[in-house]
Design an enzyme around this catalytic site. Structure first.
Site, mmCIF file in Angstrom:
data_model
loop_
_atom_site.group_PDB
_atom_site.id
_atom_site.type_symbol
_atom_site.label_atom_id
_atom_site.label_comp_id
_atom_site.label_asym_id
_atom_site.label_seq_id
_atom_site.Cartn_x
_atom_site.Cartn_y
_atom_site.Cartn_z
ATOM 1 C CG ASP A 120 -7.765 -5.860 3.316
ATOM 2 O OD1 ASP A 120 -8.444 -5.336 2.414
ATOM 3 O OD2 ASP A 120 -6.588 -5.554 3.543
ATOM 4 C CG HIS A 125 -2.048 -0.979 1.116
ATOM 5 N ND1 HIS A 125 -3.078 -0.857 0.223
ATOM 6 C CD2 HIS A 125 -2.281 -2.123 1.809
ATOM 7 C CE1 HIS A 125 -3.911 -1.877 0.353
ATOM 8 N NE2 HIS A 125 -3.453 -2.661 1.304
ATOM 9 C CG ASP A 175 18.084 -12.159 -5.941
ATOM 10 O OD1 ASP A 175 18.140 -13.185 -5.232
ATOM 11 O OD2 ASP A 175 17.989 -12.194 -7.186
ATOM 12 N NE ARG A 181 0.941 -5.190 3.750
ATOM 13 C CZ ARG A 181 -0.228 -4.681 4.156
ATOM 14 N NH1 ARG A 181 -1.147 -5.487 4.663
ATOM 15 N NH2 ARG A 181 -0.459 -3.387 4.099
ATOM 16 C CD GLU A 198 -4.949 -9.166 3.240
ATOM 17 O OE1 GLU A 198 -5.171 -7.944 3.380
ATOM 18 O OE2 GLU A 198 -4.211 -9.626 2.356
#
Length: 271
Positions: A183, A50, A90, A76, A157
């Protein structure tokens, strides 16, 4: 040189007490992240879902935190996407939260994207030799050590995802479950109402199921009272609010204090 130990993963496995406490990083600022790294949190959630944080931004934030007491980062991801996962790993991330996991098949795909292929584990992570995670090649055994230090957190969620919790938790390589209350409440028909009794009931049921399964369960709360209640309910890692909400709340508090003082002085006939 060996692959860095993932302390966050170790905390979840041992059910560390006190419960690990983090906060959400929503500003996308390396300077703010660095400051929060000195605030006393056990870990920080680097949000790329977000927040307009790209790969280079994430690298800057991780580098800023590397020199602080809080070096454990839970990133996240924006989605359950193998290409995004590859770049995150990586870049040096070791703990990843996958949003909107709905079933065991999606959980298996998430885990596979974090693993180098080995011993028929189904891993699909692409191989590169020189990157930040391997300390640019200085960790000679990185390819053989990396899998063990990756932590996969699946975020549930929706009511459907919570109903599938047992099969998701049973997927080999899923280290923890994270319940997304905002959510979840929205998908239950209570948009913006996390405190609704039905939402709170499903949260308590979800953490009870996780504890029965022996799987760590995490959550985020907007204030200390709510987070305290979550800990008392059995959640094994928690986050409180976000850097952005804390900054805005403190600003409003300061503004109210100044304006309140000014009104008081004016009422006291100082002017």
């Amino acid at each position: 040189m060996n692959t860095p130990i993932n302390h966050f993963k170790a905390w979840l496995k041992e059910r560390r007490q006190p419960v690990p406490l983090g906060t959400w990083m929503m500003t996308g600022s390396a300077s703010v992240a660095e400051a929060m790294g000195y605030a006393g949190f056990d870990y920080l959630v680097l949000d790329t879902e977000h927040v307009p944080v790209d790969q280079l931004d994430a690298l800057s934030i991780m580098r800023a935190l590397a020199g602080t007491p809080t070096t454990e980062i839970l990133m996240r991801l924006p989605w359950n996407d193998a290409v995004v996962v590859k770049k995150a790993l990586d870049g040096g991330a070791q703990s990843l939260m996958f949003p909107f996991i709905q079933n065991a098949a999606e959980a298996r795909a998430a885990v596979a994207s974090t693993r180098y292929p080995a011993n028929g584990n189904g891993g699909t992570r692409g191989v590169a030799a020189v990157h930040r995670a391997s300390r640019y090649g200085a960790i000679q055994n990185y390819l053989h050590e990396a899998n063990e230090q990756i932590c996969v957190v699946t975020q549930l969620e929706t009511p459907q995802a919570v109903a599938n919790m047992e099969e998701i938790a049973a997927v080999d390589g899923v280290d923890a479950i994270f319940i997304g209350p905002a959510d979840l409440s929205a998908n239950m028909g209570y948009l913006g109402d996390i405190a609704h009794p039905e939402v709170q009931a499903i949260l308590k049921s979800a953490v009870a199921t996780c504890n029965r399964l022996g799987k760590p369960c995490g959550i985020v709360g907007g204030n200390p009272e709510l987070v305290g209640n979550y800990i008392a309910s059995g959640f094994s890692f928690v986050a409180i609010a976000s850097d952005m909400s804390m900054m805005v709340a403190r600003a409003k508090e300061q503004i109210a204090a100044v304006r309140g003082c000014a009104v008081k002085v004016a009422g006291g006939a100082v002017y």
